[in-house]
Every structure is written in C-alpha cells, then in structure tokens.
Enzyme design. Structure first.
Site, mmCIF file in Angstrom:
data_model
loop_
_atom_site.group_PDB
_atom_site.id
_atom_site.type_symbol
_atom_site.label_atom_id
_atom_site.label_comp_id
_atom_site.label_asym_id
_atom_site.label_seq_id
_atom_site.Cartn_x
_atom_site.Cartn_y
_atom_site.Cartn_z
ATOM 1 N N GLU A 182 0.726 -1.205 0.008
ATOM 2 C CA GLU A 182 -0.048 -0.012 0.207
ATOM 3 C C GLU A 182 1.199 1.282 0.122
ATOM 4 O O GLU A 182 0.671 2.651 0.439
ATOM 5 C CB GLU A 182 -0.901 0.157 1.162
ATOM 6 C CG GLU A 182 -2.275 -1.367 1.116
ATOM 7 C CD GLU A 182 -2.916 -1.040 2.861
ATOM 8 O OE1 GLU A 182 -2.862 -0.720 2.811
ATOM 9 O OE2 GLU A 182 -3.134 -2.544 2.397
ATOM 10 N N TRP A 187 0.359 6.478 4.118
ATOM 11 C CA TRP A 187 0.432 6.378 5.417
ATOM 12 C C TRP A 187 1.301 5.518 6.187
ATOM 13 O O TRP A 187 1.573 4.964 7.765
ATOM 14 C CB TRP A 187 -1.010 4.976 6.035
ATOM 15 C CG TRP A 187 -1.431 4.033 5.311
ATOM 16 C CD1 TRP A 187 -1.118 3.258 4.657
ATOM 17 C CD2 TRP A 187 -2.646 4.395 4.193
ATOM 18 N NE1 TRP A 187 -1.979 2.207 4.079
ATOM 19 C CE2 TRP A 187 -3.000 3.139 3.644
ATOM 20 C CE3 TRP A 187 -3.194 5.798 3.674
ATOM 21 C CZ2 TRP A 187 -3.664 3.349 2.212
ATOM 22 C CZ3 TRP A 187 -4.300 5.587 2.611
ATOM 23 C CH2 TRP A 187 -4.105 4.059 1.844
ATOM 24 N N TYR A 244 -11.347 -2.261 0.799
ATOM 25 C CA TYR A 244 -12.065 -2.058 2.193
ATOM 26 C C TYR A 244 -12.694 -1.638 1.982
ATOM 27 O O TYR A 244 -13.059 0.217 2.135
ATOM 28 C CB TYR A 244 -11.339 -2.088 3.590
ATOM 29 C CG TYR A 244 -10.617 -2.743 4.181
ATOM 30 C CD1 TYR A 244 -10.610 -4.025 4.759
ATOM 31 C CD2 TYR A 244 -8.814 -2.535 3.577
ATOM 32 C CE1 TYR A 244 -9.650 -5.061 4.925
ATOM 33 C CE2 TYR A 244 -7.624 -3.561 4.279
ATOM 34 C CZ TYR A 244 -7.896 -4.680 4.581
ATOM 35 O OH TYR A 244 -6.809 -5.609 5.119
ATOM 36 N N GLU A 274 -5.413 -7.776 0.187
ATOM 37 C CA GLU A 274 -6.249 -7.820 1.165
ATOM 38 C C GLU A 274 -7.325 -7.486 1.227
ATOM 39 O O GLU A 274 -7.827 -6.708 0.234
ATOM 40 C CB GLU A 274 -5.619 -7.022 2.149
ATOM 41 C CG GLU A 274 -4.763 -7.205 2.994
ATOM 42 C CD GLU A 274 -3.746 -5.964 3.715
ATOM 43 O OE1 GLU A 274 -4.878 -4.890 4.707
ATOM 44 O OE2 GLU A 274 -2.694 -5.188 3.466
#
Length: 333
Positions: A182, A187, A244, A274
């Site tokens: 990611e 982040w 997500y 994920e």
C-alpha cells in the site's frame, strides 16, 4: 455492442485462460516455480481462498467447516525495532506447519521503522510502521545511500528479515511475499515521500534478499494499481491491491480490476491481497473478473457477521470455483 465493462471482462477472461510466465527470480527454487505456475493455472477458472492470521483461519475452520487454502502471516515482529521492545513471533513456525498440511503461505511485512519510533501516548511504539508513528525519513536515508546511519539501519532490518526467510528456504517452503504494501496511500513510512524512494527501496529489498542472501523460495507480490508506484512487470510475479469497502458489499471490484489490468498491461496474474468483505464468486464468474486469490483480513472482518456473514462464508467456501485446503475444490500442493 460491448460496454466498457463487458469488453474489459472479456479481455480479462481471455488473457487469464492462457497467462503463463516465469518467475522474475531466474534462480527461483523448483517449489517457488511450482507455486507461481499453480496460481497461474487457477487464474480465470478458480479463486484461491485466503485468510490472514492463524487464529482467524482456525476460526473459519471451526465455524465454517472449511480451511482456507492460503494462510497470511506477518513478519512484523521480527523487525529489529520491534524486537528491541520485546516482540516475539511464531510466523515462520506457522508457515512451515501450514506448508506440511498442504497449504499456501503468504507473508506481509508491517515494517517497524528502523529508528525514530515516536513512542508517545498518541503514537505508541507499536504503531511505528505508520508514517505518523515515526520520524524516519526514507528519502533522506536513501539520499545518503551507503554512508548514512539510517541507510545502514535499513540494511540491518532487511538482513534480519532475510534470516527468517532463509529458515523457510532451508525448509523448502515457497511463499507469496508482499513487502512494502500500500505505498501510494502514504500512511506507511515507506510510501510517505513519493514513488521514487519507494521504488529504490523495493530494488534494495529484492537485491539484498536474492543476491546477497541467496534466497530464492519467493514469489514476489507487488501491491499497488498506481502506475507511478508500480515497480514494473520485470520486478513482480503477481500484482495485487488491498480493498476495504462497505461492510457486506461482495461486489467483484470491476473498476479496481481494470486499473490493475492497465498497469500490468494484462501480463501479470491479478489478486486481492487484503479484503474486508470477500467478493462473491458467483458475481466474479458472471462478470468475468478472475481475481486469482483473495485474502480476508483477520478478526472482525471475518468474525463479526457484518463484513462476511456466516452463511455467506459457508456458501463461498463450498462454491466449486473457490479453492480451499479441504473443501469442495481442494488446493493442489
């Protein structure tokens, strides 16, 4: 007349049916080669099931009655900054055991920054893989490559993880390894200063593990659909994204698939490394979106009944298109 979606779906399903290429690591072990070929052989016809964290995989086995084909585990607690705070891990032991049971192993690395963990009330040390949890600057560290202390600490950390990967290599356990995930989100500290230092770090990780440590049991998994951040097909065996969405939305993510298809020029197997809510295999089949595998995230994402109800999980794991360790369609190790 084809719509954009149906055209992309047709292209995707057609390419998936015959997609075959060799490992980027030309010295890959026979089992690492077999693992990539197996994933390729399922691409377009089956969806390999995965579950992050052993305790969550065991929950699925106990409550759903089927064991996911892929066990996802984390190298996080082998990071030297974590070890300095007392972390311990059974990830390698778990991977070796799951391999003996006939399963596939996928490793991610939530890399605690090599130094400068803030360790404040707001940002405790165990959040040190987040950008906000450290003052470590990857661009600065790589700017003094080979000379600065921070660069040497990067190498120290990679070498520490290589020791663990070598244990798997010595046990002849092939793994889907997804480092530096990611990155475009910013982040995590490895993506906090743009794609250039990230790509440099990717090359260093790959070179250090394969050339310096002579480790070749790895199928290399990239994790971005952003062309600015994608390392390139010559540096990735499998291309993935993490997603997500809204809890209980089991759509097949056609837009995300299209993005990754474009970035890889349709030359790589695509997968979901994920997810919160698992894509419905019937929707995947109907829309011809052949994600090779999906990895449900752990704890509430699989247990709370909101992201994935138990009935949905039972229907999914017993679907003939879904590969599991011991269900309707079994993984072939």
């Amino acid at each position: 007349m084809f719509t954009r979606l149906s055209l992309f779906s047709l292209v995707a399903s057609t390419l998936a049916a015959g997609l075959s290429y060799d490992n980027i690591d030309k010295a890959a072990t026979p089992r690492a080669k077999e693992l990539l070929k197996y994933v390729q052989s399922q691409y377009g016809s089956h969806y390999i099931s995965g579950q992050q964290e052993l305790s969550s995989l065991e929950w699925v086995k106990e409550n759903i009655g089927v064991t996911p084909a892929i066990l996802g585990t984390d190298l996080m607690n082998y990071s030297p900054s974590g070890v300095a705070h007392g972390t311990k891990s059974q990830t390698i032991e778990q991977a070796i055991k799951f391999d003996k049971e006939g399963g596939i192993n996928a490793l991610v690395w939530h890399w605690y920054a090599p130094t400068c963990l803030l360790n404040t009330e707001k940002e405790p040390w165990y959040k040190g893989f987040y950008t906000e949890g450290t003052c470590f600057n990857i661009a600065s560290a790589l700017g003094r490559r080979g000379n600065g202390t921070d660069y040497r600490l990067l190498i120290r950390d990679i070498d520490a993880i290589a020791i663990q990967l070598k244990r798997l290599a010595d046990a002849d356990v092939p793994v889907l390894f997804r480092p530096l995930h990611e990155p475009e989100g910013g982040w995590f500290w490895w993506g906090a200063h743009g794609p250039a230092p990230f790509k440099k770090l990717w090359d260093i990780v790959y070179d250090r593990i394969t050339r310096i440590h002579n480790i070749h049991n790895i199928v290399w998994v990239c994790n971005t659909a952003d062309s600015q951040w994608y390392p390139g097909n010559d540096k990735c065996d499998i291309a993935t994204i993490d997603y997500y969405g809204k809890a209980g939305d089991h759509g097949a993510l056609d837009g995300k698939f299209d993005e990754l298809l474009n970035v890889t020029k349709s030359e790589r197997v695509l997968a979901l490394a994920e997810v919160g809510s698992i894509p419905d295999p019937e929707i995947q089949a109907k829309e011809n979106l052949p994600w090779a595998y999906w990895m449900a995230w752990n704890d509430e994402f699989v247990k709370d009944g909101k992201h994935n109800s138990q009935q949905f999980l039972k229907d999914t794991f017993n679907n003939k298109r879904v590969v599991s360790l011991d269900g309707t369609t079994k993984v072939k190790n």
